[in-house]
Design an enzyme around this catalytic site. Structure first.
Site, PDB file in Angstrom:
ATOM      1  N   SER A 103       0.826  -1.200   0.000  1.00  0.00           N
ATOM      2  CA  SER A 103       0.000   0.000   0.000  1.00  0.00           C
ATOM      3  C   SER A 103       0.866   1.259   0.000  1.00  0.00           C
ATOM      4  CB  SER A 103      -0.976  -0.047   1.187  1.00  0.00           C
ATOM      5  OG  SER A 103      -1.992   0.919   1.064  1.00  0.00           O
ATOM      6  N   HIS A 160      -7.351  -5.986   0.296  1.00  0.00           N
ATOM      7  CA  HIS A 160      -6.161  -5.208   0.668  1.00  0.00           C
ATOM      8  C   HIS A 160      -5.430  -5.786   1.877  1.00  0.00           C
ATOM      9  CE1 HIS A 160      -4.111  -1.350  -0.112  1.00  0.00           C
ATOM     10  NE2 HIS A 160      -3.988  -1.183   1.195  1.00  0.00           N
ATOM     11  N   ASP A 215     -10.239  -5.313  -3.691  1.00  0.00           N
ATOM     12  CA  ASP A 215      -9.635  -4.343  -2.768  1.00  0.00           C
ATOM     13  C   ASP A 215     -10.476  -3.064  -2.771  1.00  0.00           C
ATOM     14  OD1 ASP A 215      -7.998  -2.263  -1.689  1.00  0.00           O
ATOM     15  OD2 ASP A 215      -6.189  -3.352  -2.255  1.00  0.00           O
TER      16      ASP A 215
END
Length: 292
Positions: free
Chosen positions: A156, A270, A233
């Protein structure tokens, strides 16, 4: 700036996969003389020789423990004889007004850049910390790390860091990879917030820290980049990650699949469940270059 006399304080040591994972603490000059912590996994090969090293950059709200505890990387790194370094995601205790007002800015959200906004520029220098100070501290401390064999990966915000550091520091990292990275932050809400706060020039200055903007500057280089993300995600769906923009820019710059590989995975989100699913493949990706 010299970092050679940084004194590492060992906080914990655990035996793992025939090696050790050790947590250290020291006072960082780059982060404005604040104390910082990191974990390092040393495989059994480090008992008799210097080993290659893979840095892991975690995401928003995370710490030096997140990837070490949840990523599932240690077993695979041990099999490959590779050290893993897990730094923190930001300075801690800078007491800058506003740094603790929200979860996606300030503490736990350093974005792996060097701040130029005056109130943040003393402490928020994670780019220099990761690329300059921490490697030199590891070397000068006598830890059995080979400084000529480094690679980097992340998740991320940390995926943003891994890819941009690979592009900004030619020759330092043999390979880079990322899980669900923020790839075009100047076009995403997270990037607008971070760059607007840390950088005096805001989003325009933020182009210097944007992988999609930077990829064209790497023309002529050999890149070894792997990126994975899930189509379920929520942050991908909210247009925070924008991998398609990065792929288009990479292809326009002449980079094919051999240089920049980006894969979408149906149904994955995610979380660290996603990361741990593909973590072994990422370790193997880096091992190919670190052990060449």
């Amino acid at each position: 700036m010299s970092f050679q006399h940084a004194a590492l304080e060992e906080l914990s040591r655990n035996h793992a996969f025939a090696g050790y994972i050790v947590k250290y603490k020291y006072k960082s000059k780059t982060l404005g003389d604040l104390s910082t912590q990191f974990n390092i996994f040393l495989p059994k090969e480090a008992e008799s020789a210097s080993v290659p090293v893979l840095y892991y950059l975690a995401g928003l709200t995370c710490t030096e423990d997140t990837g070490a505890w949840k990523g599932g990387f240690l077993r695979d790194a041990a099999e490959e004889g590779i050290a893993l370094v897990f730094p923190d995601t930001s300075p801690r205790g800078a007491n800058v007004p506003g740094e603790d007002d929200s979860w996606d800015f300030g503490t736990g959200a350093g974005f792996y850049l060097n701040a130029t906004e005056p109130k943040f520029s003393k402490h928020y220098n994670m780019f220099s910390f990761i690329t300059e100070e921490l490697p030199e501290v590891l070397k000068s401390s006598g830890l059995p790390i080979d400084p000529h064999r480094q690679s980097i990966f992340g998740h991320s915000m940390g995926g943003h860091g891994a890819i941009t550091l690979h592009l900004l520091k030619p020759g330092q990292y043999r390979s880079a990879s990322a899980f669900s990275p923020i790839l075009n932050p100047t076009q995403a809400p997270w990037g607008h917030k971070a760059f607007g706060g840390y950088l005096a020039g805001g989003t325009e200055e933020g182009k210097k820290w944007d992988a999609t903007e930077l990829i064209s500057t790497a023309k002529g280089r050999r890149l070894n980049i792997r990126i994975d993300y899930g189509d379920a995600d929520q942050f991908y769906q909210q247009k925070q990650l924008l991998p398609e923009n990065f792929v288009a820019a990479a292809r326009a710059a002449g980079f094919g699949e051999d240089d920049v590989q980006v894969q979408s995975h149906s149904g994955y989100d995610h979380s660290y469940y996603f990361i741990s699913t593909f973590g072994r493949e990422h370790i193997q990706h880096h091992a190919k270059y670190l052990k060449a």
